[in-house]
Design a protein around this motif. Sequence first.
Motif, mmCIF file in Angstrom:
data_model
loop_
_atom_site.group_PDB
_atom_site.id
_atom_site.type_symbol
_atom_site.label_atom_id
_atom_site.label_comp_id
_atom_site.label_asym_id
_atom_site.label_seq_id
_atom_site.Cartn_x
_atom_site.Cartn_y
_atom_site.Cartn_z
ATOM 1 N N LEU A 198 0.575 -1.324 -0.049
ATOM 2 C CA LEU A 198 -0.357 -0.036 -0.032
ATOM 3 C C LEU A 198 0.387 0.512 0.266
ATOM 4 O O LEU A 198 2.006 1.210 0.492
ATOM 5 N N SER A 199 0.264 2.100 -0.388
ATOM 6 C CA SER A 199 1.429 3.154 -0.141
ATOM 7 C C SER A 199 1.051 4.524 0.396
ATOM 8 O O SER A 199 -0.268 4.006 2.022
ATOM 9 N N LEU A 200 1.768 4.765 0.667
ATOM 10 C CA LEU A 200 1.497 5.541 2.404
ATOM 11 C C LEU A 200 0.386 6.139 2.260
ATOM 12 O O LEU A 200 -0.386 6.613 3.264
ATOM 13 N N PRO A 201 -0.088 7.081 1.564
ATOM 14 C CA PRO A 201 -1.851 7.780 1.839
ATOM 15 C C PRO A 201 -2.332 6.989 2.123
ATOM 16 O O PRO A 201 -3.361 7.088 2.659
ATOM 17 N N ASP A 202 -2.506 5.758 1.315
ATOM 18 C CA ASP A 202 -3.791 4.516 1.229
ATOM 19 C C ASP A 202 -3.439 4.303 2.423
ATOM 20 O O ASP A 202 -4.335 4.159 3.270
ATOM 21 N N LEU A 203 -2.770 4.037 3.378
ATOM 22 C CA LEU A 203 -2.129 3.026 5.018
ATOM 23 C C LEU A 203 -2.755 4.217 5.113
ATOM 24 O O LEU A 203 -3.768 4.180 6.414
ATOM 25 N N ALA A 204 -2.268 5.418 5.624
ATOM 26 C CA ALA A 204 -2.375 7.025 6.585
ATOM 27 C C ALA A 204 -4.446 6.701 6.360
ATOM 28 O O ALA A 204 -5.106 6.950 7.500
ATOM 29 N N ASP A 205 -5.107 6.337 4.977
ATOM 30 C CA ASP A 205 -6.410 6.730 5.048
ATOM 31 C C ASP A 205 -7.574 5.456 5.144
ATOM 32 O O ASP A 205 -7.978 5.958 6.063
ATOM 33 N N ARG A 206 -6.143 3.982 5.565
ATOM 34 C CA ARG A 206 -7.634 3.294 5.790
ATOM 35 C C ARG A 206 -7.439 3.009 7.078
ATOM 36 O O ARG A 206 -8.103 2.586 8.166
ATOM 37 N N LEU A 207 -6.250 3.901 8.040
ATOM 38 C CA LEU A 207 -6.563 3.575 9.822
ATOM 39 C C LEU A 207 -6.720 5.678 10.004
ATOM 40 O O LEU A 207 -7.342 5.847 11.281
ATOM 41 N N ASP A 208 -7.635 6.223 9.220
ATOM 42 C CA ASP A 208 -7.816 7.602 9.286
ATOM 43 C C ASP A 208 -7.189 8.188 10.267
ATOM 44 O O ASP A 208 -7.025 9.244 11.181
ATOM 45 N N VAL A 209 -5.621 8.462 9.809
ATOM 46 C CA VAL A 209 -5.115 9.494 10.636
ATOM 47 C C VAL A 209 -4.172 9.878 9.007
ATOM 48 O O VAL A 209 -4.292 9.732 8.144
ATOM 49 N N SER A 210 -2.961 11.190 9.408
ATOM 50 C CA SER A 210 -2.571 11.944 8.111
ATOM 51 C C SER A 210 -1.650 11.386 8.217
ATOM 52 O O SER A 210 -0.923 10.399 8.767
ATOM 53 N N VAL A 211 -0.794 12.050 6.766
ATOM 54 C CA VAL A 211 0.063 11.368 6.514
ATOM 55 C C VAL A 211 1.677 11.024 7.716
ATOM 56 O O VAL A 211 2.299 10.487 7.904
ATOM 57 N N ARG A 212 1.795 12.264 7.872
ATOM 58 C CA ARG A 212 2.920 13.470 8.525
ATOM 59 C C ARG A 212 2.256 12.423 10.566
ATOM 60 O O ARG A 212 3.266 11.836 10.673
ATOM 61 N N GLN A 213 1.012 12.309 10.436
ATOM 62 C CA GLN A 213 0.862 11.738 11.476
ATOM 63 C C GLN A 213 1.259 10.296 11.842
ATOM 64 O O GLN A 213 1.827 9.703 12.666
ATOM 65 N N LEU A 214 1.409 9.227 10.945
ATOM 66 C CA LEU A 214 1.591 8.115 10.821
ATOM 67 C C LEU A 214 2.811 8.032 10.210
ATOM 68 O O LEU A 214 3.381 6.898 11.687
ATOM 69 N N GLU A 215 3.842 8.760 10.071
ATOM 70 C CA GLU A 215 4.514 8.657 10.223
ATOM 71 C C GLU A 215 5.187 9.505 11.189
ATOM 72 O O GLU A 215 6.231 8.877 11.989
#
Length: 366
Positions: free
Chosen positions: A248-265
């Motif tokens: 999964l791309s990072l944006p897709d992963l973040a979207d599935r977890l309902d967080v922003s990309v920056r927050q996930l990183e």
Amino acid sequence: MVHHTIDGEATTARRLRFGIVLLPNFTLTAFSGFVDLLRLASDEGDMSRPVRCSWTIVGENLVPVRASCGIQITPWTTFDEAQAFDYVVIVGGLLHSGPPASDATLAFIRAMAETPATLVGLCTGAFALARAGVMNGYRICVSWFHYWDFVERFPQVDERDLVADRLFVIDRRRITCSGGRASIDVAAAILLRHVEATIVRKALRILLVDDAQKGNAPQPHPPGLEPATHPKVRRAILLMEQHVGEPLSLPDLADRLDVSVRQLERLFTTETGKSPGAFARQIRIRMASWLLTSSDRTVADIASSCGFSDASHLGREFRKEFGASPNEYRATRLPNTHEALLGTPEPGARLPDEYVEAPVRQLGTP
């Protein structure tokens, strides 16, 4: 009349009725955990009377059904004689041993889907619900351990509807769960719709369960992965493993977890000391290293299965990680897998968990 609600509003107009179907080689833990919470919440004191709710074991016939541990339970009534239920619970278990759900069982599930009853799949009970064709358009929760089994058996199911990073999923009149202790959480979630929360919490305390987990809680951390306590990170790791072949791309992963990309990183850096991309790469490399030493598949085939563009890409990543090409790695580790890479351990020394446990997890071996 019992009203099935999504928002958890409770009603105690009359006793809740549960019909329980045990599939061949069902998991005793999933069954007993679910029923014991019903029992404890149904009555006051230590009487175990079915006051607030009742449960009936239903089967194709009255022949005992064998659990995966060998214990046998005899159904109380047959499908033909079963009364109306508010919840019909399908308890699954072993997938690769013994017969699957019978045609009569699948027909009963379809018939119950036409009633106001809510269908519940515990453990691999979700497989029987899918086989019966009653999960179209519903989200389905399965254990990470059986994720690829489900994908293989039901390729028509939209991957976006398949949930393998949470304990259970409630989607209108369908409830599916990953199994094990999560069956207690499912029973608690159902009871909280209909009885007072204090009654449910008391029953949980008697079972020595601190509190019921919510459906969006992550499934237990798979062995071989670095520790992570934040539920978003744990769920992200599970999703990475499930999509190792098509990352999964990072944006897709973040979207599935309902967080922003920056927050996930930020969460990944705090929890693991690595970025999400670096952690995903480690998972793919570990999978590839295991396949190299446990199968005769070609390097190109392994590269494709583990999300690398080609054999050259896998080779470059392998040299960064192990200082050897995939073929060199395979040749040196086949005679004695751990000693070839790590050197001969001292007597009594313990190998790192990432080399001992991860391969078992990845191949889906108990």
